[in-house]
Motif scaffolding. Structure first.
Motif, PDB file in Angstrom:
ATOM      1  N   UNK A 177       0.831  -1.204   0.000  1.00 17.49           N
ATOM      2  CA  UNK A 177       0.000   0.000   0.000  1.00 17.49           C
ATOM      3  C   UNK A 177       0.869   1.259   0.000  1.00 17.49           C
ATOM      4  N   UNK A 178       2.095   1.121  -0.578  1.00 12.15           N
ATOM      5  CA  UNK A 178       3.012   2.247  -0.679  1.00 12.15           C
ATOM      6  C   UNK A 178       3.712   2.622   0.610  1.00 12.15           C
ATOM      7  N   UNK A 179       3.634   1.762   1.655  1.00 14.95           N
ATOM      8  CA  UNK A 179       4.185   2.117   2.963  1.00 14.95           C
ATOM      9  C   UNK A 179       5.120   1.024   3.479  1.00 14.95           C
ATOM     10  N   UNK A 180       6.110   1.452   4.271  1.00 11.92           N
ATOM     11  CA  UNK A 180       7.015   0.498   4.908  1.00 11.92           C
ATOM     12  C   UNK A 180       6.394  -0.155   6.132  1.00 11.92           C
ATOM     13  N   UNK A 181       5.490   0.527   6.790  1.00 17.92           N
ATOM     14  CA  UNK A 181       4.841   0.005   7.990  1.00 17.92           C
ATOM     15  C   UNK A 181       3.350   0.320   7.930  1.00 17.92           C
ATOM     16  N   UNK A 182       2.595  -0.346   8.791  1.00 16.82           N
ATOM     17  CA  UNK A 182       1.163  -0.083   8.853  1.00 16.82           C
ATOM     18  C   UNK A 182       0.358  -1.062   8.027  1.00 16.82           C
ATOM     19  N   UNK A 183      -0.938  -0.917   8.093  1.00 18.08           N
ATOM     20  CA  UNK A 183      -1.857  -1.838   7.437  1.00 18.08           C
ATOM     21  C   UNK A 183      -1.707  -1.814   5.920  1.00 18.08           C
ATOM     22  N   UNK A 184      -1.840  -2.994   5.326  1.00 20.69           N
ATOM     23  CA  UNK A 184      -1.810  -3.095   3.865  1.00 20.69           C
ATOM     24  C   UNK A 184      -3.165  -2.768   3.252  1.00 20.69           C
ATOM     25  N   UNK A 185      -4.194  -2.690   4.089  1.00 25.31           N
ATOM     26  CA  UNK A 185      -5.530  -2.517   3.539  1.00 25.31           C
ATOM     27  C   UNK A 185      -5.860  -3.708   2.662  1.00 25.31           C
ATOM     28  N   UNK A 186      -6.170  -3.455   1.413  1.00 24.29           N
ATOM     29  CA  UNK A 186      -6.423  -4.549   0.469  1.00 24.29           C
ATOM     30  C   UNK A 186      -5.364  -4.595  -0.627  1.00 24.29           C
ATOM     31  N   UNK A 187      -4.266  -3.845  -0.421  1.00 25.08           N
ATOM     32  CA  UNK A 187      -3.217  -3.747  -1.435  1.00 25.08           C
ATOM     33  C   UNK A 187      -1.960  -4.451  -0.944  1.00 25.08           C
ATOM     34  N   UNK A 188      -1.763  -5.696  -1.389  1.00 28.54           N
ATOM     35  CA  UNK A 188      -0.624  -6.494  -0.951  1.00 28.54           C
ATOM     36  C   UNK A 188       0.452  -6.544  -2.041  1.00 28.54           C
ATOM     37  N   UNK A 189       1.635  -6.935  -1.622  1.00 31.72           N
ATOM     38  CA  UNK A 189       2.797  -6.981  -2.509  1.00 31.72           C
ATOM     39  C   UNK A 189       3.487  -8.321  -2.266  1.00 31.72           C
ATOM     40  N   UNK A 190       2.954  -9.386  -2.854  1.00 29.98           N
ATOM     41  CA  UNK A 190       3.345 -10.743  -2.499  1.00 29.98           C
ATOM     42  C   UNK A 190       4.722 -11.119  -3.044  1.00 29.98           C
ATOM     43  N   UNK A 191       5.481 -11.831  -2.205  1.00 26.78           N
ATOM     44  CA  UNK A 191       6.747 -12.414  -2.642  1.00 26.78           C
ATOM     45  C   UNK A 191       6.559 -13.919  -2.801  1.00 26.78           C
ATOM     46  N   UNK A 192       6.942 -14.455  -3.957  1.00 26.45           N
ATOM     47  CA  UNK A 192       6.804 -15.884  -4.238  1.00 26.45           C
ATOM     48  C   UNK A 192       8.199 -16.483  -4.509  1.00 26.45           C
ATOM     49  N   UNK A 193       8.642 -17.383  -3.648  1.00 21.54           N
ATOM     50  CA  UNK A 193       8.003 -17.872  -2.429  1.00 21.54           C
ATOM     51  C   UNK A 193       9.049 -17.916  -1.321  1.00 21.54           C
ATOM     52  N   UNK A 194       8.612 -17.809  -0.055  1.00 29.43           N
ATOM     53  CA  UNK A 194       9.456 -18.194   1.070  1.00 29.43           C
ATOM     54  C   UNK A 194       9.474 -19.715   1.092  1.00 29.43           C
ATOM     55  N   UNK A 195      10.664 -20.331   1.106  1.00 28.93           N
ATOM     56  CA  UNK A 195      10.696 -21.782   0.939  1.00 28.93           C
ATOM     57  C   UNK A 195      11.852 -22.420   1.703  1.00 28.93           C
ATOM     58  N   UNK A 196      11.680 -23.721   1.968  1.00 31.73           N
ATOM     59  CA  UNK A 196      12.704 -24.497   2.658  1.00 31.73           C
ATOM     60  C   UNK A 196      12.613 -25.942   2.190  1.00 31.73           C
ATOM     61  N   UNK A 197      13.563 -26.756   2.634  1.00 29.23           N
ATOM     62  CA  UNK A 197      13.493 -28.189   2.381  1.00 29.23           C
ATOM     63  C   UNK A 197      13.526 -28.921   3.714  1.00 29.23           C
ATOM     64  N   UNK A 198      12.882 -30.067   3.773  1.00 31.88           N
ATOM     65  CA  UNK A 198      12.835 -30.854   5.005  1.00 31.88           C
ATOM     66  C   UNK A 198      12.413 -32.269   4.647  1.00 31.88           C
ATOM     67  N   UNK A 199      12.038 -33.053   5.646  1.00 33.66           N
ATOM     68  CA  UNK A 199      11.652 -34.445   5.403  1.00 33.66           C
ATOM     69  C   UNK A 199      10.384 -34.562   4.572  1.00 33.66           C
ATOM     70  N   UNK A 200       9.627 -33.473   4.470  1.00 38.04           N
ATOM     71  CA  UNK A 200       8.373 -33.502   3.712  1.00 38.04           C
ATOM     72  C   UNK A 200       8.564 -33.203   2.231  1.00 38.04           C
ATOM     73  N   UNK A 201       9.785 -32.760   1.852  1.00 39.97           N
ATOM     74  CA  UNK A 201      10.033 -32.480   0.442  1.00 39.97           C
ATOM     75  C   UNK A 201      11.110 -31.434   0.257  1.00 39.97           C
ATOM     76  N   UNK A 202      11.428 -31.149  -1.004  1.00 38.41           N
ATOM     77  CA  UNK A 202      12.463 -30.184  -1.331  1.00 38.41           C
ATOM     78  C   UNK A 202      11.922 -28.777  -1.472  1.00 38.41           C
TER      79      UNK A 202
END
Length: 303
Positions: A177-202
């Motif tokens: 929503x154009x801001x570093x802090x505070x509510x996003x309202x309905x305007x999000x800026x998604x990052x794809x993806x936060x990810x890891x590997x473990x016993x459940x998969x890569x």
């Protein structure tokens, strides 16, 4: 750059591995404990003090030992945590050992609690971000890193960081929503993806990935907010398929919302591990922790 870093690192390993006394080493905790709380002194080229709570005293110092090089020491429970950081070249050595024997430090839960409370106190009392002196900033960052240190990662190690190689900044994804802090309202800026590997998969397994809104845009008592049935829920989605997540400064170096504002790729993936069905010191998240260590120590603040 690699050759220079290697030479500096070799010298630092010797300095950090030694127990010998040196100027600026904090004195051992006293037998008679002072009043509880943080006692902090900041002077030119030196930040030092004590923290007392729960019947334990921790003594710490951060000193510039030569231009751009800082030695950080923390003593408690008969143990020493030590770091030597070259901020300009992005090289550091870390160590932890028992003072009486010199043997590698073994983490106890009570140790981690002491360091966690000290870290919170430093975040509260030191100037935030780049307003802190270099000694104070590196003290805060080193203590925060030690709080998260897994039992299965060696205490004595070298950490090297260089933007574009060692760490990748994600500052733009920390805004919504154009801001570093505070509510996003309905305007999000998604990052794809936060990810890891473990016993459940890569890393490519959808259940090990999260669609994340980074940044300081809401807090709750759980690990994060996650979207469930079109509503935000406080908690932790345990290996769901690419859930939307946000809150509690997701992607920020350090635990939660600390005194610095570094949002990086490796810190995002570390959060994507410890907030996705794994605890903070889970062995499955060791590789993410190690990868994010240079980010926390050396990455610049986003704002």
């Amino acid at each position: 750059m690699r050759k220079v870093l290697g030479v500096v690192a070799a010298g630092m390993l010797f300095a950090c591995g030694s127990q010998g006394g040196s100027t600026g080493t904090p004195e051992a905790p006293s037998a008679a404990l002072p009043a509880e709380g943080l006692s902090l002194g900041v002077t030119e080229a030196l930040t030092q003090g004590t923290f007392t709570g729960g019947g334990t005293e921790a003594v710490f110092s951060s000193r510039q030992v030569e231009p751009g090089v800082y030695r950080i020491e923390l003593r408690f429970h008969g143990k020493m945590l030590r770091a030597l950081l070259d901020g300009e070249n992005g090289v550091s050595t870390l160590d932890g050992f028992a003072e009486a024997t010199g043997q590698d430090m073994q983490w106890q839960e009570e140790d981690r609690q002491v360091v966690a409370v000290l870290s919170a106190a430093l975040n509260a009392e030191l100037p935030s971000g780049d307003a802190a002196t270099p000694e104070a900033k590196y003290l805060r960052r080193a203590v925060s890193l030690w709080v998260q240190h897994p039992d299965t990662v060696a205490m004595q190690r070298t950490v090297m960081g260089e933007q574009g190689r060692g760490y990748t900044m994600l500052c733009s994804y920390a805004k919504c929503n154009g801001k570093n802090t505070g509510s996003c309202g309905s305007s999000y800026n998604w990052y794809a993806y936060a990810k890891h590997d473990c016993s459940k998969g890569g890393f490519d397994a959808a259940i090990n990935q999260q669609l994340a809104q980074l940044g300081d845009h809401g807090t709750c008592d759980g690990d994060e907010f996650y979207m469930s049935n079109n509503a935000w829920v406080c908690g932790e989605p345990d290996h769901w398929s690419r859930p939307k997540v946000m809150g509690n400064c997701f992607g920020r170096c350090g635990g939660g919302c600390g005194g610095d504002t570094q949002y990086t790729l490796d810190a995002t993936n570390h959060d994507g591990c410890v907030r996705n069905g794994h605890v903070l010191v889970s062995g499955y998240c060791d590789d993410q922790f190690v990868s994010a260590s240079d980010d926390e120590l050396f990455a610049p603040n986003c704002y």
